[in-house]
Design a protein around this motif. Structure first.
Motif, PDB file in Angstrom:
ATOM      1  N   ALA A 210       0.843  -1.209   0.000  1.00  0.00           N
ATOM      2  CA  ALA A 210       0.000   0.000   0.000  1.00  0.00           C
ATOM      3  C   ALA A 210       0.871   1.250   0.000  1.00  0.00           C
ATOM      4  CB  ALA A 210      -0.929  -0.004   1.210  1.00  0.00           C
ATOM      5  N   LEU A 211       1.924   1.255   0.816  1.00  0.00           N
ATOM      6  CA  LEU A 211       2.835   2.395   0.850  1.00  0.00           C
ATOM      7  C   LEU A 211       3.483   2.601  -0.516  1.00  0.00           C
ATOM      8  CD1 LEU A 211       4.243   4.627   2.465  1.00  0.00           C
ATOM      9  CD2 LEU A 211       5.989   2.943   3.089  1.00  0.00           C
ATOM     10  N   LYS A 212       3.922   1.518  -1.114  1.00  0.00           N
ATOM     11  CA  LYS A 212       4.523   1.585  -2.449  1.00  0.00           C
ATOM     12  C   LYS A 212       3.511   2.139  -3.459  1.00  0.00           C
ATOM     13  CE  LYS A 212       6.295  -1.532  -5.997  1.00  0.00           C
ATOM     14  NZ  LYS A 212       6.519  -2.960  -6.309  1.00  0.00           N
ATOM     15  N   ALA A 213       2.261   1.679  -3.383  1.00  0.00           N
ATOM     16  CA  ALA A 213       1.226   2.147  -4.308  1.00  0.00           C
ATOM     17  C   ALA A 213       0.954   3.642  -4.141  1.00  0.00           C
ATOM     18  CB  ALA A 213      -0.061   1.346  -4.102  1.00  0.00           C
ATOM     19  N   ILE A 214       0.904   4.106  -2.898  1.00  0.00           N
ATOM     20  CA  ILE A 214       0.684   5.534  -2.633  1.00  0.00           C
ATOM     21  C   ILE A 214       1.818   6.359  -3.249  1.00  0.00           C
ATOM     22  CG2 ILE A 214       0.666   7.319  -0.837  1.00  0.00           C
ATOM     23  CD1 ILE A 214      -0.682   5.180   0.989  1.00  0.00           C
ATOM     24  N   LEU A 215       3.033   5.981  -2.917  1.00  0.00           N
ATOM     25  CA  LEU A 215       4.194   6.764  -3.367  1.00  0.00           C
ATOM     26  C   LEU A 215       4.388   6.683  -4.876  1.00  0.00           C
ATOM     27  CD1 LEU A 215       6.578   5.976  -0.401  1.00  0.00           C
ATOM     28  CD2 LEU A 215       5.468   8.151  -0.904  1.00  0.00           C
ATOM     29  N   GLN A 216       4.192   5.513  -5.452  1.00  0.00           N
ATOM     30  CA  GLN A 216       4.355   5.397  -6.906  1.00  0.00           C
ATOM     31  C   GLN A 216       3.243   6.134  -7.663  1.00  0.00           C
ATOM     32  OE1 GLN A 216       4.971   1.139  -7.696  1.00  0.00           O
ATOM     33  NE2 GLN A 216       7.050   1.695  -8.276  1.00  0.00           N
ATOM     34  N   THR A 217       2.040   6.127  -7.124  1.00  0.00           N
ATOM     35  CA  THR A 217       0.953   6.864  -7.771  1.00  0.00           C
ATOM     36  C   THR A 217       1.271   8.350  -7.779  1.00  0.00           C
ATOM     37  OG1 THR A 217      -0.682   5.206  -7.123  1.00  0.00           O
ATOM     38  CG2 THR A 217      -1.520   7.397  -7.692  1.00  0.00           C
ATOM     39  N   LEU A 218       1.700   8.862  -6.642  1.00  0.00           N
ATOM     40  CA  LEU A 218       2.071  10.282  -6.575  1.00  0.00           C
ATOM     41  C   LEU A 218       3.245  10.581  -7.496  1.00  0.00           C
ATOM     42  CD1 LEU A 218       1.662  10.802  -2.746  1.00  0.00           C
ATOM     43  CD2 LEU A 218       0.360  11.983  -4.538  1.00  0.00           C
ATOM     44  N   GLN A 219       4.243   9.720  -7.480  1.00  0.00           N
ATOM     45  CA  GLN A 219       5.448   9.926  -8.286  1.00  0.00           C
ATOM     46  C   GLN A 219       5.167   9.846  -9.783  1.00  0.00           C
ATOM     47  OE1 GLN A 219       9.438   7.937  -7.467  1.00  0.00           O
ATOM     48  NE2 GLN A 219       8.539   6.545  -8.971  1.00  0.00           N
ATOM     49  N   ASN A 220       4.421   8.846 -10.193  1.00  0.00           N
ATOM     50  CA  ASN A 220       4.243   8.580 -11.622  1.00  0.00           C
ATOM     51  C   ASN A 220       3.109   9.356 -12.280  1.00  0.00           C
ATOM     52  OD1 ASN A 220       6.364   6.771 -11.377  1.00  0.00           O
ATOM     53  ND2 ASN A 220       5.021   5.006 -11.099  1.00  0.00           N
ATOM     54  N   TYR A 221       2.044   9.656 -11.521  1.00  0.00           N
ATOM     55  CA  TYR A 221       0.873  10.282 -12.130  1.00  0.00           C
ATOM     56  C   TYR A 221       0.615  11.708 -11.644  1.00  0.00           C
ATOM     57  CZ  TYR A 221       0.160   5.487 -13.508  1.00  0.00           C
ATOM     58  OH  TYR A 221       0.346   4.237 -14.029  1.00  0.00           O
ATOM     59  N   PHE A 222       1.154  12.061 -10.494  1.00  0.00           N
ATOM     60  CA  PHE A 222       0.947  13.390  -9.926  1.00  0.00           C
ATOM     61  C   PHE A 222       2.278  13.942  -9.394  1.00  0.00           C
ATOM     62  CE2 PHE A 222      -2.842  10.789  -9.339  1.00  0.00           C
ATOM     63  CZ  PHE A 222      -3.831  11.575  -9.915  1.00  0.00           C
ATOM     64  N   PRO A 223       3.331  13.912 -10.206  1.00  0.00           N
ATOM     65  CA  PRO A 223       4.670  14.240  -9.688  1.00  0.00           C
ATOM     66  C   PRO A 223       4.832  15.651  -9.150  1.00  0.00           C
ATOM     67  CG  PRO A 223       4.708  14.161 -12.072  1.00  0.00           C
ATOM     68  CD  PRO A 223       3.354  13.657 -11.638  1.00  0.00           C
ATOM     69  N   GLU A 224       4.072  16.587  -9.667  1.00  0.00           N
ATOM     70  CA  GLU A 224       4.214  17.968  -9.215  1.00  0.00           C
ATOM     71  C   GLU A 224       3.200  18.352  -8.148  1.00  0.00           C
ATOM     72  OE1 GLU A 224       6.844  19.767 -10.011  1.00  0.00           O
ATOM     73  OE2 GLU A 224       7.453  17.986 -11.131  1.00  0.00           O
ATOM     74  N   ARG A 225       2.326  17.449  -7.763  1.00  0.00           N
ATOM     75  CA  ARG A 225       1.288  17.753  -6.773  1.00  0.00           C
ATOM     76  C   ARG A 225       1.769  17.587  -5.336  1.00  0.00           C
ATOM     77  NH1 ARG A 225      -2.619  20.837  -9.000  1.00  0.00           N
ATOM     78  NH2 ARG A 225      -3.662  19.802 -10.704  1.00  0.00           N
ATOM     79  N   LEU A 226       2.666  16.635  -5.088  1.00  0.00           N
ATOM     80  CA  LEU A 226       3.143  16.388  -3.720  1.00  0.00           C
ATOM     81  C   LEU A 226       4.264  17.358  -3.382  1.00  0.00           C
ATOM     82  CD1 LEU A 226       3.024  14.610  -1.150  1.00  0.00           C
ATOM     83  CD2 LEU A 226       4.825  13.216  -2.180  1.00  0.00           C
TER      84      LEU A 226
END
Length: 173
Positions: free
Chosen positions: A79-95
Motif C-alpha cells: 500500500a505504501l509503495k502504491a501511494i508513493l508510486q501513484t504520486l510519483q508517476n501520475y501526480f509528480p508535481e502535486r506532492l
C-alpha cells in the motif's frame, strides 16, 4: 476502504497554504491492492477536483501518514509503495511534502523495501519524524489535532475532515 476512517484532510492548510491529507495507518487493514489503489485515486481525485483546480486553487498538497499505534495487520508495504508510486508517476508535481509521523521501528524495514521504486525527487519530499518540533517547520501546531503533534484544544473531529465528506467550504485558506 473508506469505512475504515483512515483518510482525512486537515481543516487548516500547512504554513505554505497547501491542503494536507492525513492517513491514519492504524485504521488500515490490508485488503486487495486493487482496493487500495481505488482508495488512493479517489482521495487524490477528491482533493484535486475540490482544491487544486479553479480560480482560488492550490498547486500542491502535503500528506501526513500517522504511524502511531500500528499493529502488524496495519503495516502494508504494498500500500505504501502504491501511494508513493501513484504520486510519483501520475501526480509528480502535486506532492510538496510527505511526513511519516512517528513510524515504528519495524516500519523502516517496509520503507527500505519501497525505496528502490522511488526516484530521488520523490525521496526528497519524504520526512520521517517523532519530534513535534519538526512539524513546526511546516505546520502551525495550534491548527493540528493533538493526535498528530498539534496543540489545538479542539478534538480531532473539529480539525480532521473525512475525505468522503470533503467540500470546498471545509478548509480554511
Amino acid at each position: 476502504s473508506l469505512d475504515a476512517r483512515k483518510v482525512y484532510v486537515t481543516k487548516h492548510t500547512d504554513r505554505a497554504g497547501r491542503i494536507c491529507i492525513v492517513l491514519v495507518a492504524r485504521n488500515h487493514i490490508k485488503t486487495s491492492l486493487e482496493e487500495t489503489k481505488k482508495t488512493i485515486l479517489y482521495t487524490l481525485d477528491k482533493v484535486i477536483s475540490t482544491y487544486l483546480t479553479g480560480k482560488k486553487s492550490m498547486d500542491k498538497m502535503t500528506c501526513i501518514i500517522d504511524w502511531q499505534n500500528v499493529a502488524w495487520e496495519n503495516l502494508d508495504a504494498e500500500a505504501l509503495k502504491a501511494i508513493l508510486q501513484t504520486l510519483q508517476n501520475y501526480f509528480p508535481e502535486r506532492l510538496a511534502l510527505m511526513v511519516m509521523w512517528k513510524p515504528p521501528a519495524i516500519f523502516k524495514l517496509a520503507y527500505k523495501m519501497v525505496l528502490p521504486f522511488l526516484n530521488d525527487n520523490t525521496k526528497s519530499k519524504i520526512v520521517m519524524t517523532h519530534r513535534t518540533e519538526d512539524l513546526t517547520k511546516n505546520f502551525d501546531r495550534s491548527r493540528l489535532p493533538l493526535s498528530i503533534g498539534g496543540s489545538s484544544a479542539k478534538d480531532d473531529e473539529g480539525l480532521l475532515i473525512p475525505i468522503e465528506s470533503l467540500t470546498q467550504d471545509d478548509i480554511d485558506y
